[in-house]
Enzyme design. Structure first.
Site, PDB file in Angstrom:
ATOM      1  N   ARG A 243      -8.355   4.440  -3.695  1.00  0.00           N
ATOM      2  CA  ARG A 243      -9.473   5.001  -2.763  1.00  0.00           C
ATOM      3  C   ARG A 243      -9.257   6.471  -2.673  1.00  0.00           C
ATOM      4  O   ARG A 243     -10.103   6.971  -3.097  1.00  0.00           O
ATOM      5  CB  ARG A 243      -8.859   4.182  -1.273  1.00  0.00           C
ATOM      6  CG  ARG A 243      -9.910   4.407  -0.171  1.00  0.00           C
ATOM      7  CD  ARG A 243      -9.269   3.796   1.027  1.00  0.00           C
ATOM      8  NE  ARG A 243      -7.913   4.546   1.259  1.00  0.00           N
ATOM      9  CZ  ARG A 243      -7.771   5.580   2.018  1.00  0.00           C
ATOM     10  NH1 ARG A 243      -8.979   6.070   2.677  1.00  0.00           N
ATOM     11  NH2 ARG A 243      -6.548   6.074   2.450  1.00  0.00           N
ATOM     12  N   LYS A 244      -8.121   6.926  -2.124  1.00  0.00           N
ATOM     13  CA  LYS A 244      -8.054   8.348  -2.101  1.00  0.00           C
ATOM     14  C   LYS A 244      -6.818   9.001  -2.831  1.00  0.00           C
ATOM     15  O   LYS A 244      -6.789   9.862  -3.487  1.00  0.00           O
ATOM     16  CB  LYS A 244      -7.928   8.709  -0.634  1.00  0.00           C
ATOM     17  CG  LYS A 244      -9.335   8.849  -0.038  1.00  0.00           C
ATOM     18  CD  LYS A 244      -9.415  10.020   1.164  1.00  0.00           C
ATOM     19  CE  LYS A 244     -10.851  10.002   1.810  1.00  0.00           C
ATOM     20  NZ  LYS A 244     -10.565  10.439   2.985  1.00  0.00           N
ATOM     21  N   GLY A 245      -5.768   8.270  -2.586  1.00  0.00           N
ATOM     22  CA  GLY A 245      -4.454   8.686  -3.459  1.00  0.00           C
ATOM     23  C   GLY A 245      -4.114  10.049  -2.769  1.00  0.00           C
ATOM     24  O   GLY A 245      -3.373  11.017  -3.629  1.00  0.00           O
TER      25      GLY A 245
ATOM     26  N   THR B 136      -0.616   8.757 -15.560  1.00  0.00           N
ATOM     27  CA  THR B 136      -0.283   7.828 -14.308  1.00  0.00           C
ATOM     28  C   THR B 136      -1.017   8.695 -12.997  1.00  0.00           C
ATOM     29  O   THR B 136      -0.545   8.376 -11.896  1.00  0.00           O
ATOM     30  CB  THR B 136       1.109   7.652 -14.192  1.00  0.00           C
ATOM     31  OG1 THR B 136       1.573   8.898 -14.079  1.00  0.00           O
ATOM     32  CG2 THR B 136       1.579   6.683 -15.021  1.00  0.00           C
TER      33      THR B 136
ATOM     34  N   MET C 125      -5.910   6.812 -13.605  1.00  0.00           N
ATOM     35  CA  MET C 125      -5.575   5.420 -13.140  1.00  0.00           C
ATOM     36  C   MET C 125      -6.835   4.880 -12.384  1.00  0.00           C
ATOM     37  O   MET C 125      -7.034   3.488 -12.566  1.00  0.00           O
ATOM     38  CB  MET C 125      -4.231   5.201 -12.182  1.00  0.00           C
ATOM     39  CG  MET C 125      -2.943   5.105 -12.869  1.00  0.00           C
ATOM     40  SD  MET C 125      -1.573   4.675 -12.017  1.00  0.00           S
ATOM     41  CE  MET C 125      -1.922   3.409 -11.318  1.00  0.00           C
TER      42      MET C 125
ATOM     43  N   HIS D  98       6.898  -7.309  -2.100  1.00  0.00           N
ATOM     44  CA  HIS D  98       6.447  -6.723  -0.786  1.00  0.00           C
ATOM     45  C   HIS D  98       7.319  -7.098   0.173  1.00  0.00           C
ATOM     46  O   HIS D  98       7.380  -7.060   1.269  1.00  0.00           O
ATOM     47  CB  HIS D  98       5.309  -7.081  -0.502  1.00  0.00           C
ATOM     48  CG  HIS D  98       3.930  -6.154  -1.218  1.00  0.00           C
ATOM     49  ND1 HIS D  98       4.331  -4.971  -1.517  1.00  0.00           N
ATOM     50  CD2 HIS D  98       2.889  -6.425  -1.611  1.00  0.00           C
ATOM     51  CE1 HIS D  98       3.017  -4.535  -2.244  1.00  0.00           C
ATOM     52  NE2 HIS D  98       2.244  -5.407  -2.235  1.00  0.00           N
TER      53      HIS D  98
ATOM     54  N   LYS E 274       0.851  -1.292   0.255  1.00  0.00           N
ATOM     55  CA  LYS E 274      -0.043  -0.009   0.105  1.00  0.00           C
ATOM     56  C   LYS E 274       0.882   1.317   0.125  1.00  0.00           C
ATOM     57  O   LYS E 274       0.232   2.335   0.310  1.00  0.00           O
ATOM     58  CB  LYS E 274      -1.113   0.027   1.074  1.00  0.00           C
ATOM     59  CG  LYS E 274      -1.889  -1.282   1.373  1.00  0.00           C
ATOM     60  CD  LYS E 274      -2.437  -1.666  -0.070  1.00  0.00           C
ATOM     61  CE  LYS E 274      -3.467  -0.937  -0.662  1.00  0.00           C
ATOM     62  NZ  LYS E 274      -4.190  -1.320  -1.791  1.00  0.00           N
TER      63      LYS E 274
ATOM     64  N   PHE F 292     -10.122  -0.138  -4.547  1.00  0.00           N
ATOM     65  CA  PHE F 292      -8.586  -0.149  -4.299  1.00  0.00           C
ATOM     66  C   PHE F 292      -8.259   1.185  -4.619  1.00  0.00           C
ATOM     67  O   PHE F 292      -7.047   1.523  -4.020  1.00  0.00           O
ATOM     68  CB  PHE F 292      -8.334  -1.033  -5.546  1.00  0.00           C
ATOM     69  CG  PHE F 292      -6.772  -1.428  -5.421  1.00  0.00           C
ATOM     70  CD1 PHE F 292      -5.983  -2.269  -4.954  1.00  0.00           C
ATOM     71  CD2 PHE F 292      -5.610  -0.701  -6.443  1.00  0.00           C
ATOM     72  CE1 PHE F 292      -4.553  -2.339  -4.719  1.00  0.00           C
ATOM     73  CE2 PHE F 292      -4.401  -0.533  -6.404  1.00  0.00           C
ATOM     74  CZ  PHE F 292      -4.078  -1.823  -5.559  1.00  0.00           C
TER      75      PHE F 292
ATOM     76  N   SER G 174      -4.349   3.103   4.750  1.00  0.00           N
ATOM     77  CA  SER G 174      -4.245   2.482   3.158  1.00  0.00           C
ATOM     78  C   SER G 174      -4.511   0.844   3.512  1.00  0.00           C
ATOM     79  O   SER G 174      -5.417   0.395   2.923  1.00  0.00           O
ATOM     80  CB  SER G 174      -3.586   2.841   2.260  1.00  0.00           C
ATOM     81  OG  SER G 174      -3.900   2.317   1.085  1.00  0.00           O
TER      82      SER G 174
HETATM   83  P1  A3P Z   1      -5.228   5.004  -0.665  1.00  0.00           P
HETATM   84  O1  A3P Z   1      -5.589   3.667  -0.062  1.00  0.00           O
HETATM   85  O2  A3P Z   1      -4.605   5.763   0.566  1.00  0.00           O
HETATM   86  O3  A3P Z   1      -5.791   5.690  -1.653  1.00  0.00           O
HETATM   87  P2  A3P Z   1      -0.404  -0.278  -3.508  1.00  0.00           P
HETATM   88  O4  A3P Z   1      -0.449  -0.063  -5.226  1.00  0.00           O
HETATM   89  O5  A3P Z   1       1.005  -0.415  -2.880  1.00  0.00           O
HETATM   90  O6  A3P Z   1      -1.420  -1.412  -3.279  1.00  0.00           O
HETATM   91  O7  A3P Z   1      -0.914   1.130  -2.903  1.00  0.00           O
HETATM   92  C1  A3P Z   1      -2.246   1.545  -2.815  1.00  0.00           C
HETATM   93  C2  A3P Z   1      -2.440   2.925  -2.879  1.00  0.00           C
HETATM   94  O8  A3P Z   1      -1.880   3.772  -3.746  1.00  0.00           O
HETATM   95  C3  A3P Z   1      -3.549   3.302  -2.610  1.00  0.00           C
HETATM   96  O9  A3P Z   1      -3.783   4.405  -1.682  1.00  0.00           O
HETATM   97  C4  A3P Z   1      -3.891   3.986  -3.888  1.00  0.00           C
HETATM   98  O10 A3P Z   1      -5.248   4.890  -4.063  1.00  0.00           O
HETATM   99  C5  A3P Z   1      -2.978   4.679  -4.243  1.00  0.00           C
HETATM  100  N1  A3P Z   1      -2.472   4.896  -5.611  1.00  0.00           N
HETATM  101  C6  A3P Z   1      -2.777   4.338  -6.730  1.00  0.00           C
HETATM  102  N2  A3P Z   1      -2.259   4.705  -7.857  1.00  0.00           N
HETATM  103  C7  A3P Z   1      -2.164   6.286  -7.485  1.00  0.00           C
HETATM  104  C8  A3P Z   1      -1.883   7.471  -8.242  1.00  0.00           C
HETATM  105  N3  A3P Z   1      -1.730   7.259  -9.487  1.00  0.00           N
HETATM  106  N4  A3P Z   1      -1.730   8.283  -7.585  1.00  0.00           N
HETATM  107  C9  A3P Z   1      -1.742   8.275  -5.940  1.00  0.00           C
HETATM  108  N5  A3P Z   1      -1.989   7.245  -5.440  1.00  0.00           N
HETATM  109  C10 A3P Z   1      -2.028   6.468  -5.960  1.00  0.00           C
END
Ligand code: A3P
Length: 307
Positions: free
Chosen positions: A269-271, A239, A244, A120, A56, A267, A150
Site C-alpha cells: 500500500r504505502k510502506g 527488498t 517489492m 502471527h 501488518k 497489499f 495498515s
Molecule cells: P502499509 O499497509 O502501511 O503499506 P505484512 O507483510 O505484515 O502483511 O505487512 C504489510 C505492510 O508492510 C504494508 O504496509 C506493506 O506496504 C508494508 N511493506 C511490505 N513490503 C515493504 C517494504 N519492502 N518496505 C516497506 N514496507 C513494506
C-alpha cells in the site's frame, strides 16, 4: 492442497468471510481453531527459523530479506514461488474442500530443512517445540498507529476478514484486541519479554525504514551469514518497497485472486512510517494515546510513531 486453484478465483466465488473462533482467548479463524491441536503439537526442527509478527507489521518484507540472505542474493531463486509458498504460514488453514485450500502445517511438514516459517501467533501460543528445539526467531514490531492503519486497509481489501467499518470503529476493535490474532499491545509486549529468554531477534519496522542496511546486517549476523557488500546492496535494492511492490512473488497480486482486491487497497500500500496522520483525527488520536499510555505502562518497549 489446492494452491493452484487459489490463484484462479473470481471475486463472486469468494465473498465468504471466515468465521472467527478463539484459542485461549485469542481471536483466530474458525479453521485455525479446528486444527489447533495439530498446530500446538507441531514438531519444530532445530534449524527451523520462524518469522513472527503481529499482522501488518512488515512480515512479507522481512520474509523477503531473510530469503534473499539465505539465497545469497540470488533473485531468481527468490522468485521460485510466492512468499506464502516459500515460507509456510504455520497456523493458517483453509480446508481442501474450499477452493482456497491451504495448510501451513502440511506445507511445512513436506518441506526439507532448513525451513523458514511465518506466524502471527502471540508468544504464548507458539508451539512448544520451537522453544524445546531452541529455534531462532525473528520478531518484527511496528508502531501501533501505522500497524492499525495498515490492518484497517487490509480488512477492506481482504474479503476473508470482517468488514472493518469506519476507522473509528476499527480503532475501537483494535484497542480492545477484538481483531484477528488479538491485542497488538499484548503481542508486542509478550514477545519483548520472551526475547530475554530465547533466541529472538526483535526488530522494528521503523528502524528498517530508517536504515535498511543496518537492519539487514543485523539479520545476516543473526543467521550467521557473511555476504559481501555487493550482495548486501543487491538485497537492499530488491527488498525496497518500490521493487517489492512490482514483484509478483511478493505483492500478492498472483495469489488469492478474488479474495484480495488490490483495487480497493493494494497489499503493497504505502510502506511508510507516519501514514496514520492521514487517518487519525485529533479526537481519535487523543483517545488512542490515553488508552495506549495505560496499556503500555508496564513495559520498557518504546515505539517511534514517526521518523
Ligand atoms: P502499509 O499497509 O502501511 O503499506 P505484512 O507483510 O505484515 O502483511 O505487512 C504489510 C505492510 O508492510 C504494508 O504496509 C506493506 O506496504 C508494508 N511493506 C511490505 N513490503 C515493504 C517494504 N519492502 N518496505 C516497506 N514496507 C513494506
Amino acid at each position: 492442497m489446492a494452491l493452484d486453484k487459489m490463484e484462479n478465483l473470481s471475486l463472486e466465488e469468494n465473498m465468504l468471510r471466515s468465521e472467527m473462533g478463539e484459542v485461549q482467548g485469542i481471536p483466530v479463524t474458525k479453521p485455525t481453531c479446528d486444527i489447533w491441536d495439530q498446530v500446538w503439537n507441531f514438531k519444530a526442527r532445530p534449524d527451523d527459523l520462524l518469522v513472527a509478527t503481529y499482522a501488518k507489521a512488515g512480515t512479507t518484507w522481512t520474509q523477503e530479506i531473510v530469503d534473499m540472505i539465505q539465497q545469497n542474493g540470488d533473485i531468481e531463486k527468490c522468485r521460485r514461488a510466492s512468499t506464502y509458498k516459500r515460507h509456510p504460514f504455520l497456523e493458517w488453514y483453509i480446508p481442501d474442500s474450499s477452493p482456497l485450500g491451504y495448510s501451513g502445517l502440511k506445507l511445512a511438514e513436506a518441506m526439507p530443512s532448513p525451513r523458514t516459517m511465518k506466524t502471527h501467533l502471540p508468544v504464548q501460543l507458539v508451539p512448544p517445540s520451537f522453544w524445546e528445539q531452541n529455534c531462532k526467531i525473528i520478531y518484527v514490531a511496528r508502531n501501533a498507529k501505522d500497524n492499525l492503519v495498515s490492518y484497517y486497509h487490509f480488512h477492506r481489501m481482504n474479503k476473508v476478514l470482517p468488514d472493518p467499518g469506519t476507522i473509528e470503529e476499527f480503532t475501537e476493535k483494535f484497542m480492545n484486541g477484538e481483531v484477528l490474532w488479538g491485542s497488538w499491545y499484548d503481542h508486542v509486549k509478550g514477545w519483548w519479554k520472551a526475547k530475554d529468554k530465547h533466541r529472538i531477534l526483535y526488530l522494528f519496522y521503523e528502524d528498517m525504514k530508517e536504515n535498511p542496511k543496518r537492519e539487514i546486517q543485523k539479520i545476516m549476523k543473526f543467521l550467521e551469514k557473511d555476504l559481501d557488500e555487493e550482495v548486501l546492496n543487491k538485497i537492499i535494492y530488491n527488498t525496497s518497497f518500490e521493487i517489492m511492490k512490482d514483484n509478483p512473488m511478493t505483492n500478492y497480486t498472483k495469489d488469492f485472486v478474488g479474495v484480495m482486491d488490490h483495487s480497493v487497497s493494494p497489499f503493497m500500500r504505502k510502506g511508510s512510517v507516519g501514514d496514520w496522520k492521514n487517518y487519525f483525527t485529533v479526537a481519535l488520536n487523543k483517545k488512542f494515546d490515553q488508552d495506549y499510555k495505560k496499556k503500555m505502562a508496564d513495559t520498557s518497549l518504546v515505539f517511534r510513531m514517526e521518523l
